[in-house]
Write an enzyme that holds these catalytic residues in place. Structure first.
Site, mmCIF file in Angstrom:
data_model
loop_
_atom_site.group_PDB
_atom_site.id
_atom_site.type_symbol
_atom_site.label_atom_id
_atom_site.label_comp_id
_atom_site.label_asym_id
_atom_site.label_seq_id
_atom_site.Cartn_x
_atom_site.Cartn_y
_atom_site.Cartn_z
ATOM 1 N N ASP A 1 15.594 -35.630 -28.233
ATOM 2 C CA ASP A 1 17.013 -35.752 -27.914
ATOM 3 C C ASP A 1 17.209 -36.320 -26.507
ATOM 4 O OD1 ASP A 1 19.851 -35.051 -28.592
ATOM 5 O OD2 ASP A 1 19.629 -33.757 -26.844
ATOM 6 N N GLU B 1 15.705 -40.717 -29.224
ATOM 7 C CA GLU B 1 17.109 -41.083 -29.320
ATOM 8 C C GLU B 1 17.483 -41.921 -28.095
ATOM 9 O OE1 GLU B 1 21.608 -39.205 -29.223
ATOM 10 O OE2 GLU B 1 19.925 -38.148 -28.308
#
Length: 257
Positions: free
Chosen positions: A197, A239
């Site tokens: 993330d 990401e």
């Protein structure tokens, strides 16, 4: 497409399906019951959004225990059964790796609010609020600054997301070691990799002394090497929510490594 282009690593031709466990079928046991449904759709890799213990003020991305399973979603035994059932159907499982920040309820942060705690430097602190420029705040409709004053520490702490999600100090070798331990633990539990993330925030840290991180890419490079030693076929997805012409730097710039 030539067979050689997709045969060396499984993720090149995987069909990845992302889901929130609670929203999909209530809990881990419910998800396990629906594995045949996913297999029937041709899914070969299941990507789980955060299922760790959390106050869930940010859909589970505010984590209080990197090694646990949220009791509202099931038990570690339920997780093991999911992995076993998925593998039986030829489905690998990966999960979100959220190491840019923790919940402010995480024991590291609660302990680290004391300046003499060994966990204090797990986070990014400042005695005076650092200057900011327009565009620095990720959620301008919710937050007015990337810094929040902590009454106990009498210092400002960095949060690139919400104020209840203090940023980890990824320049700290102890924090990097903890991240590696988290990765190693979940690989041992059967995960086939991770979706990392908020990679840009890991590679573009702010609020740290100049020179604290010589090359931010080292964090992911070291993590990739560690994963390769623990499970050679494990995948590490990042990401990077940027336009294509801005993504090159996150692949190692000129080297593309």
């Amino acid at each position: 497409m030539r067979l050689k282009a997709t045969s060396d690593v499984w993720w090149k031709n995987a069909v990845i399906y992302c889901l929130d466990v609670k929203q999909f079928h209530g809990d881990l046991a419910g998800l396990t019951d629906r594995i045949d449904y996913l297999a029937g759709m041709g899914v070969s890799c299941l990507w789980l959004m955060p299922f760790y213990p959390s106050p869930r003020r940010d859909d589970g991305y505010d984590i209080t225990d990197f090694y646990g399973v949220d009791g509202r979603l099931g038990t570690p035994g339920d997780f093991a059964e999911l992995i076993r059932t998925a593998a039986d159907r030829g489905i690998r499982v990966i999960a979100d790796l959220v190491v840019n920040h923790t919940s402010d309820e995480h024991p590291w942060f609660q302990d680290g609010r004391a300046r003499d705690s060994r966990f204090h430097d797990f986070y990014v602190w400042a005695d005076e609020k650092p200057p900011e420029k327009p565009g620095d705040v990720v959620f301008p409709d919710k937050e007015t600054s990337n810094w929040h004053f902590d009454q106990k520490a009498k210092q400002w702490y960095l949060h690139r997301f919400y104020s209840f999600q203090p940023d980890l100090n990824v320049a700290n070798p102890q924090v990097r070691d903890e991240i590696a331990q988290v990765v190693g633990y979940w690989l041992d539990q059967g995960l086939a990799g991770f979706r990392v993330d908020a990679v840009p925030f890991l590679l573009e840290p702010m609020g740290m002394p100049r020179g604290a991180m010589h090359d931010p890419h080292d964090l992911l490079t070291d993590l990739r090497r560690f994963m390769g030693r623990r499970r050679g076929d494990a995948v590490l997805l990042g990401e990077v929510n940027l336009a294509p012409d801005e993504q090159r730097a996150f692949f190692g710039d000129e080297d593309g490594d």
